[in-house]
Scaffold this motif. Sequence first.
Motif, PDB file in Angstrom:
ATOM      1  N   THR A  16       0.826  -1.170  -0.015  1.00 45.74           N
ATOM      2  CA  THR A  16       0.101   0.081  -0.032  1.00 45.74           C
ATOM      3  C   THR A  16       0.739   1.331  -0.041  1.00 45.74           C
ATOM      4  N   PRO A  17       1.842   1.398   0.664  1.00 46.11           N
ATOM      5  CA  PRO A  17       2.762   2.502   0.674  1.00 46.11           C
ATOM      6  C   PRO A  17       3.220   2.643  -0.652  1.00 46.11           C
ATOM      7  N   LEU A  18       3.831   1.671  -1.412  1.00 50.61           N
ATOM      8  CA  LEU A  18       4.499   1.700  -2.529  1.00 50.61           C
ATOM      9  C   LEU A  18       3.331   2.379  -3.626  1.00 50.61           C
ATOM     10  N   LEU A  19       2.346   1.919  -3.682  1.00 50.10           N
ATOM     11  CA  LEU A  19       1.286   2.062  -4.355  1.00 50.10           C
ATOM     12  C   LEU A  19       0.647   3.459  -4.107  1.00 50.10           C
ATOM     13  N   ASP A  20       0.670   3.939  -2.869  1.00 47.28           N
ATOM     14  CA  ASP A  20       0.345   5.386  -2.566  1.00 47.28           C
ATOM     15  C   ASP A  20       1.297   6.342  -3.152  1.00 47.28           C
ATOM     16  N   ALA A  21       2.655   5.978  -2.836  1.00 49.16           N
ATOM     17  CA  ALA A  21       3.708   6.604  -3.824  1.00 49.16           C
ATOM     18  C   ALA A  21       3.578   7.040  -5.137  1.00 49.16           C
ATOM     19  N   ALA A  22       3.304   5.713  -5.745  1.00 46.20           N
ATOM     20  CA  ALA A  22       3.491   5.752  -7.144  1.00 46.20           C
ATOM     21  C   ALA A  22       2.128   6.641  -7.641  1.00 46.20           C
TER      22      ALA A  22
END
Length: 83
Positions: A16-22
Amino acid sequence: MPNSGGAVPEAEDDLTPLLDAAVEALGGQTRPGQIAMAKAVEAALDDRVHLLVQAGTGTGKSLAYLVPALAHHKRVIVATATL
């Protein structure tokens, strides 16, 4: 660790944090359907199974499959079609 249920426990959720950042890098907002799809893609990659996803316009499909694929650090094949 095998993922038989398809869901990632919150304590282990690195996706989720990776997706949020992207999504934020592209000026967007993460959507609930996008998170669900990304977690399904992640589970399919972990379990080494095929996955077929149908999602409407505006779900955020591109990042929902690309982010977990990149995080998996293995070669993947993505095929898309409009039905």
